[in-house]
Structure formats: C-alpha cells, structure tokens
Design a protein around this motif. Structure first.
Motif, mmCIF file in Angstrom:
data_model
loop_
_atom_site.group_PDB
_atom_site.id
_atom_site.type_symbol
_atom_site.label_atom_id
_atom_site.label_comp_id
_atom_site.label_asym_id
_atom_site.label_seq_id
_atom_site.Cartn_x
_atom_site.Cartn_y
_atom_site.Cartn_z
ATOM 1 N N CYS A 39 0.816 -1.238 0.079
ATOM 2 C CA CYS A 39 0.104 0.011 -0.002
ATOM 3 C C CYS A 39 0.926 1.348 0.102
ATOM 4 N N ALA A 40 0.327 2.409 -0.243
ATOM 5 C CA ALA A 40 1.197 3.553 -0.441
ATOM 6 C C ALA A 40 0.477 4.848 -0.063
ATOM 7 N N GLY A 54 -4.783 3.031 2.004
ATOM 8 C CA GLY A 54 -6.226 3.152 1.287
ATOM 9 C C GLY A 54 -6.331 1.815 0.403
ATOM 10 N N GLY A 55 -7.197 1.376 0.233
ATOM 11 C CA GLY A 55 -7.609 0.158 -0.751
ATOM 12 C C GLY A 55 -7.353 0.391 -2.173
ATOM 13 N N TYR A 78 -5.290 -5.126 5.830
ATOM 14 C CA TYR A 78 -4.212 -4.954 6.856
ATOM 15 C C TYR A 78 -4.128 -5.880 8.040
ATOM 16 N N LEU A 79 -5.315 -5.840 8.550
ATOM 17 C CA LEU A 79 -5.487 -6.744 9.889
ATOM 18 C C LEU A 79 -5.077 -8.258 9.629
ATOM 19 N N ILE A 80 -5.401 -8.747 8.580
ATOM 20 C CA ILE A 80 -5.377 -10.023 8.386
ATOM 21 C C ILE A 80 -3.981 -10.503 7.939
ATOM 22 N N TYR A 83 4.448 -0.261 3.276
ATOM 23 C CA TYR A 83 3.696 0.948 3.068
ATOM 24 C C TYR A 83 4.739 1.976 2.453
ATOM 25 N N SER A 84 4.400 2.371 1.185
ATOM 26 C CA SER A 84 5.467 2.987 0.307
ATOM 27 C C SER A 84 5.265 4.570 0.588
#
Length: 312
Positions: A128-129, A163-164, A194-196, A206-207
């Motif tokens: 994600c970023a 964010g998705g 993110y949780l799983i 996370y970029s």
C-alpha cells in the motif's frame, strides 16, 4: 528469494462501482495504461442507476488484455461489494489489486507494487502507499499523510494506514484474504486486509511514493484524512462512539479468523480485548501492555483518551 515479476504474469483488478459514470472512463483508461500482458478486470456494480453499466459494457466489448467481467453487487454498500469480489473463486492471478471507480492510476502503479511484492516469494504480502490528493478534475493539490512507524498488527488493530485504492497483494495474500472474507464481513476491505495479512505474519509494505491520484469530490464515500481539520473530525467521531463500533466489528471479524493468526497476533488481540473491557483504573495500563499504537502523536493521544473514556 523473490524474483522480478515478468510481463507474462497476470494481474486481476477488483473494481467496485456505484453511480460512477462521471469518472470511471478515466479510471479504466489508467488501468489500460498499466504495463501488463494480462489484466483481468472484475467489476461489481452495486445497483447504479446512472450510465455506469453502459460504460462498463463498452469497455468489456473492447477489452483484449484478459477477462472483463461485470457482476451484480449485493446492494449493501461498498464493503460488502468488495467482499463479493474478494470471495469470488474464479479470480486467479499472480497479483490482485483493489480499485475504486473515480481515481487515476499512474502508469507504473501496479508494476512498482509487484516489484516489491516479488521479494516475499510465497509468503503473503500486501503493498500500500501514500496517495496524490487531487481535485475533481484530477489536479494534484496535496499528498496523503506520510506514516513512518512500521506497518504491524499492533498498528492495524487501531488504525488503517493504506487506502484500498493503493493496495496490491500477491497470490498468497489473495488466497488468505479470500478465505478470511469468506468467513466474515468487515468494516472496510482495506482495513481488513491490513489486519489479516499482518495478523497472519505476512509482509506489509507501506510506500512513501504515491502512484494514485485520489480524486476528491462531492460523491466520495470515504474522503481523504488530509489536514488537521480532517484529523479532528475523525477524533471527534471516535469519541462519539464510531471508533468503538469499528473496533467491535474488527475484533469479531478477527475472532472468525483465529486459526489464520499467529500466536503473537493472538496474544496482542487478547491484550487489546482486555484493554477495551478493563475497569477504569486499569484501562491505560492494559492498553500500554497490549502494545497497540497509532502512527502520529496526536493519534496516539486520542487512542489513550478513547481508552480512558471507555470508547475503545
């Protein structure tokens, strides 16, 4: 050791739509510009009454890069619409990404993500970023917050940082998420992912480099958390009970997936559960022992304030 993804790998795009006629054509054009030989698009429309289905039908007729499948959503909102795509057993790809209907992807978005995910080999991995915050015409006016603390389960329990519309997962993470989503609903597809993935011991990156123009307009279901005013609105909403309701739903969803979580994640989950239900004089100590954290100083203060006020 991971390898660099080849152009022969297959990318699957999970696109949730609702009343998206105004912007979806530009979004699909930006997907078409991605440098993959095979791109399957799985679009689930949640009962649009505008021209969204017509735009999707036109793209489906001309699409030559892979499948372009248009499905009917469950008509229960964006989270259930994405869930219907996540549990679809026909989706089969080396890399799978979520897609909103009104953003603009930069040309290197999915390749940049896949290059990082390839390092994880067969381990579940999620990318994600940050995003480029854009106006309704797609013009940049800011960037989303830069989070510097590690993306871990202890953070995911109390905060969704990616964010998705930026998320891409490898095959192992997609299989994990399909099984988890099959078992339970969730607050939002991105937070649940993110949780799983962190809870199962997978890799999350996370970029700080954004590759999506996140369009802000009157029809946004979930707006940007850009700026102090937006952060304050979220803090006030937390104290109004929304944060507690979200935590209740997340904990219930994680309970349905206990066997997918590592022993360390289960221990953190149990400590957080105790912090949520402990007597007043024990709440802060219990919260500290749980190790959960938010990314910013003001976020961490609001977390402890919510714990003190019984809003966890």
């Amino acid at each position: 050791m991971g390898t660099t993804p080849s152009t022969g790998n297959r990318l699957a795009v999970l696109l949730a739509t609702y009343q998206g006629e105004r912007f979806i054509d530009e979004q699909l054009s930006s997907i078409e510009a991605q440098s993959w030989t095979h791109i399957d698009i799985w679009a689930s429309d949640d009962g649009s009454s505008d021209g969204t289905l017509g735009v999707l039908a036109r793209w489906a007729r001309r699409w030559r890069r892979g499948k372009f499948v248009v499905l009917s959503g469950p008509d229960r909102g964006f989270a259930d619409n994405f869930r219907s795509l996540m549990i679809n057993p026909e989706v089969d790809a080396d890399y799978v990404c979520f897609c909103d209907q009104d953003d603009i992807w930069l040309k290197d978005k999915t390749r940049a993500a896949a290059s990082i995910l390839a390092r994880s080999g067969d381990r579940p991995a999620l990318y994600c970023a940050r995003t480029i915050i854009a106006d309704e015409w797609g013009h940049e006016f800011d960037r989303s917050p830069l989070f510097r603390r590690p993306p871990e389960f202890s953070n995911a329990l109390v905060q969704s940082i990616g964010g998705g519309n930026t998320m891409v997962m490898n095959r192992a993470a997609h299989r994990l998420m399909r099984e988890a989503a099959r078992r339970t609903g969730f607050v939002s597809h991105d937070w649940f992912s993110y949780l799983i993935v962190t809870g199962a011991g997978g890799d999350v990156t996370y970029s700080e480099t954004p590759h999506v123009r996140y369009r802000q307009h009157a029809g946004n279901l979930v707006g940007s958390n850009h700026g102090l005013k937006a952060q304050m609105r979220r803090i006030l909403a937390a104290f109004g009970g929304r944060f507690r309701r979200w935590n209740e739903e997340n904990v219930a969803a994680l309970e349905a997936c206990r066997d997918l979580l590592t022993p360390e994640s289960l221990a953190t989950l149990e400590a957080f559960r105790r912090a949520r239900t402990a007597p007043l004089r024990e709440r802060i100590a219990s919260l500290k022992r749980s190790g959960v954290y938010r990314q910013s100083r003001i976020g961490q203060i609001s977390l402890y304030a919510a714990g003190l006020l019984g809003k966890l």
